[in-house]
Write an enzyme that holds these catalytic residues in place. Sequence first.
Site, PDB file in Angstrom:
ATOM      1  N   LYS A   1    -102.565  26.787  23.766  1.00 54.11           N
ATOM      2  CA  LYS A   1    -103.626  27.716  24.196  1.00 54.11           C
ATOM      3  C   LYS A   1    -103.061  28.798  25.123  1.00 54.11           C
ATOM      4  CE  LYS A   1    -107.374  26.225  26.675  1.00 54.11           C
ATOM      5  NZ  LYS A   1    -107.692  27.082  27.848  1.00 54.11           N
ATOM      6  N   SER A   2    -102.262  28.399  26.092  1.00 56.01           N
ATOM      7  CA  SER A   2    -101.724  29.386  27.043  1.00 56.01           C
ATOM      8  C   SER A   2    -100.841  30.410  26.333  1.00 56.01           C
ATOM      9  CB  SER A   2    -100.889  28.681  28.116  1.00 56.01           C
ATOM     10  OG  SER A   2    -101.710  27.854  28.899  1.00 56.01           O
TER      11      SER A   2
ATOM     12  N   GLN B   1    -102.278  31.444  36.262  1.00 49.32           N
ATOM     13  CA  GLN B   1    -103.249  32.499  35.937  1.00 49.32           C
ATOM     14  C   GLN B   1    -103.187  33.617  36.973  1.00 49.32           C
ATOM     15  OE1 GLN B   1    -107.073  30.653  35.345  1.00 49.32           O
ATOM     16  NE2 GLN B   1    -106.407  29.661  33.460  1.00 49.32           N
TER      17      GLN B   1
ATOM     18  N   ARG C   1    -111.590  18.710  28.370  1.00 52.80           N
ATOM     19  CA  ARG C   1    -110.527  17.724  28.664  1.00 52.80           C
ATOM     20  C   ARG C   1    -111.092  16.396  29.163  1.00 52.80           C
ATOM     21  NH1 ARG C   1    -106.373  20.674  27.074  1.00 52.80           N
ATOM     22  NH2 ARG C   1    -106.207  22.805  27.816  1.00 52.80           N
TER      23      ARG C   1
ATOM     24  N   GLY D   1    -111.410  30.916  31.521  1.00 55.99           N
ATOM     25  CA  GLY D   1    -110.836  31.343  32.796  1.00 55.99           C
ATOM     26  C   GLY D   1    -109.540  32.116  32.587  1.00 55.99           C
TER      27      GLY D   1
ATOM     28  N   ARG E   1    -112.910  17.888  37.774  1.00 57.87           N
ATOM     29  CA  ARG E   1    -112.341  16.809  36.945  1.00 57.87           C
ATOM     30  C   ARG E   1    -111.983  15.557  37.745  1.00 57.87           C
ATOM     31  NH1 ARG E   1    -108.756  20.721  33.034  1.00 57.87           N
ATOM     32  NH2 ARG E   1    -110.503  21.289  31.679  1.00 57.87           N
TER      33      ARG E   1
ATOM     34  N   LYS F   1    -111.691  23.370  37.864  1.00 60.57           N
ATOM     35  CA  LYS F   1    -111.532  23.609  36.422  1.00 60.57           C
ATOM     36  C   LYS F   1    -112.932  23.723  35.795  1.00 60.57           C
ATOM     37  CE  LYS F   1    -107.107  23.682  36.614  1.00 60.57           C
ATOM     38  NZ  LYS F   1    -106.427  24.963  36.429  1.00 60.57           N
TER      39      LYS F   1
ATOM     40  N   ASP G   1    -103.300  20.087  33.479  1.00 55.22           N
ATOM     41  CA  ASP G   1    -104.326  19.881  32.444  1.00 55.22           C
ATOM     42  C   ASP G   1    -104.250  18.488  31.814  1.00 55.22           C
ATOM     43  OD1 ASP G   1    -105.229  22.433  32.913  1.00 55.22           O
ATOM     44  OD2 ASP G   1    -104.090  23.326  31.281  1.00 55.22           O
TER      45      ASP G   1
ATOM     46  N   ARG H   1    -101.472  34.700  25.610  1.00 54.04           N
ATOM     47  CA  ARG H   1    -100.466  35.712  25.982  1.00 54.04           C
ATOM     48  C   ARG H   1     -99.982  36.496  24.773  1.00 54.04           C
ATOM     49  NH1 ARG H   1    -101.190  31.765  29.606  1.00 54.04           N
ATOM     50  NH2 ARG H   1    -100.434  32.016  31.739  1.00 54.04           N
TER      51      ARG H   1
HETATM   52  C1  S3P Z   1    -103.380  28.258  32.454  1.00 55.79           C
HETATM   53  C2  S3P Z   1    -103.040  27.869  33.706  1.00 55.79           C
HETATM   54  C3  S3P Z   1    -103.655  26.719  34.398  1.00 55.79           C
HETATM   55  C4  S3P Z   1    -104.342  25.786  33.428  1.00 55.79           C
HETATM   56  C5  S3P Z   1    -105.179  26.515  32.435  1.00 55.79           C
HETATM   57  C6  S3P Z   1    -104.358  27.513  31.635  1.00 55.79           C
HETATM   58  C7  S3P Z   1    -102.724  29.448  31.881  1.00 55.79           C
HETATM   59  O1  S3P Z   1    -104.606  27.191  35.335  1.00 55.79           O
HETATM   60  O2  S3P Z   1    -105.109  24.828  34.109  1.00 55.79           O
HETATM   61  O3  S3P Z   1    -105.758  25.589  31.525  1.00 55.79           O
HETATM   62  O4  S3P Z   1    -102.775  29.635  30.635  1.00 55.79           O
HETATM   63  O5  S3P Z   1    -102.123  30.212  32.644  1.00 55.79           O
HETATM   64  P1  S3P Z   1    -104.127  27.684  36.793  1.00 55.79           P
HETATM   65  O6  S3P Z   1    -103.065  28.661  36.569  1.00 55.79           O
HETATM   66  O7  S3P Z   1    -105.314  28.305  37.445  1.00 55.79           O
HETATM   67  O8  S3P Z   1    -103.678  26.427  37.469  1.00 55.79           O
END
Ligand code: S3P
Length: 425
Positions: free
Chosen positions: A22-23, A168, A386, A94, A344, A340, A313, A27
């Site tokens: 996902k991350s 993030q 999750r 987020g 959680r 989150k 996560d 990007r």
């Molecule tokens: C993510 C960073 C994490 C993670 C989120 C995805 C990202 O959050 O928990 O699911 O893709 O950069 P934080 O950077 O706020 O910890």
Amino acid sequence: MAKKTIRPAKKLSGTITLPGDKSISHRAIMLGAIADGTTVARGVLDCDDCNYTIHAFREMGVRIAKEGGSTVMHGAGLNGLKRPAGSIYVGESGTTMRLLAGILAGQKFESVLEGDLSLSKRPMQRIIEPLGLMGAKIRSASGGYPPLRIKAGKLKPIDYKMKVASAQVKSAILFAGLYTTGITKVREKVKSRDHTERMMRYFGADIKYDGLTVALRGGRRLFGQALEVPGDISSAAFFMVAATLIKGSKIRINRVSINPTRAGILDVLQRMGSNVKIINKVEAFEPFADIEVSSAVTKGTVIKEEEIPRLIDELPVIFVLAALSSGRTIVRGASELRVKETDRIRSMQDNLSSMGAKISVCKGSLVIEGRRYLDGAPLKSFGDHRTCMAMTVAALAAKGASAIDDVACVSKSFPEFFDVMEGLK
Ligand code: S3P
């Protein structure tokens, strides 16, 4: 509300390939959208969150097509985004809101980012502050919550010491840094996932990121690329823990991302005595490998605060493993879990306690006393993907049937979760 009954599994076996990380997917879409030329990304995750990212760029005039297994971004260039017709809605994502805020801060138009009720309770001050230091004017709901009204201006680079370990936040600053003409530095206390750094370099950005400091020289064009998104280790985590806990299981998960800034769960599984083998490693711009897991008798461990960003996560499902491992597991400094999609710590403590687990919490730290079995019970997802998937694993490994009140939330990151699990039974 989609309720689901889950009965204990006899064993899991088979080979699976999981949807893209996902991350990395977010990007790839974002950098593809603001690069020059075309980006062809194979294996971009098709889930609610990533689709909100695609939708946001389409609203700003970027042509994005899904062709077979590829997502094709016809990049608009750094300065080619168009003013969206209205506010940009990003659902519960987020990552979309925080990273996109960095890009929007560098535009010539004003924009508004809005999310659903759950996202509207998540803290945004952590990005408003550094982006403000760069020159963006961001108005939020009181207390620093969405919606965000971003009045762009000329941005200047900053040298920023991170207050929370958050990829993030780091990424929002780096995206804004692309729109400056100097060197933006971000200094971390603990390294958070480095997907933005890797992907920016891959797209031609002038970026250095050895150790805890990232330095990006902005004002340079990015170029569209062909790339492959490996499977998501956060999704693999549910299957790794399930196969460890359910006796007689043996599974293989192909092409999983093993980026060292994300793969903390592999170290924890090893310390707890799981049977996990990493094979066929490939050193691409994002490394990946096949992972084999068979069932094992596991023991408790201590997870230190410095480890948390590498497995944030995966903690919910690690709590499940800890509840069924001999001895005590201590997790220190996990308070970021409280902000989150749901809190959680609370969601997992509530659910696991109703199955008979013993968990005590002091601020952001947890002590889990392992036991030999968990009882089936009525469980709640709290609308959090999750929590829902972690509790499914607990239910599969429990004695007696459980029912989860609402499982629709898995579509946020892993719409096929239940089908893939079913296929292993
Ligand atoms: C993510 C960073 C994490 C993670 C989120 C995805 C990202 O959050 O928990 O699911 O893709 O950069 P934080 O950077 O706020 O910890």
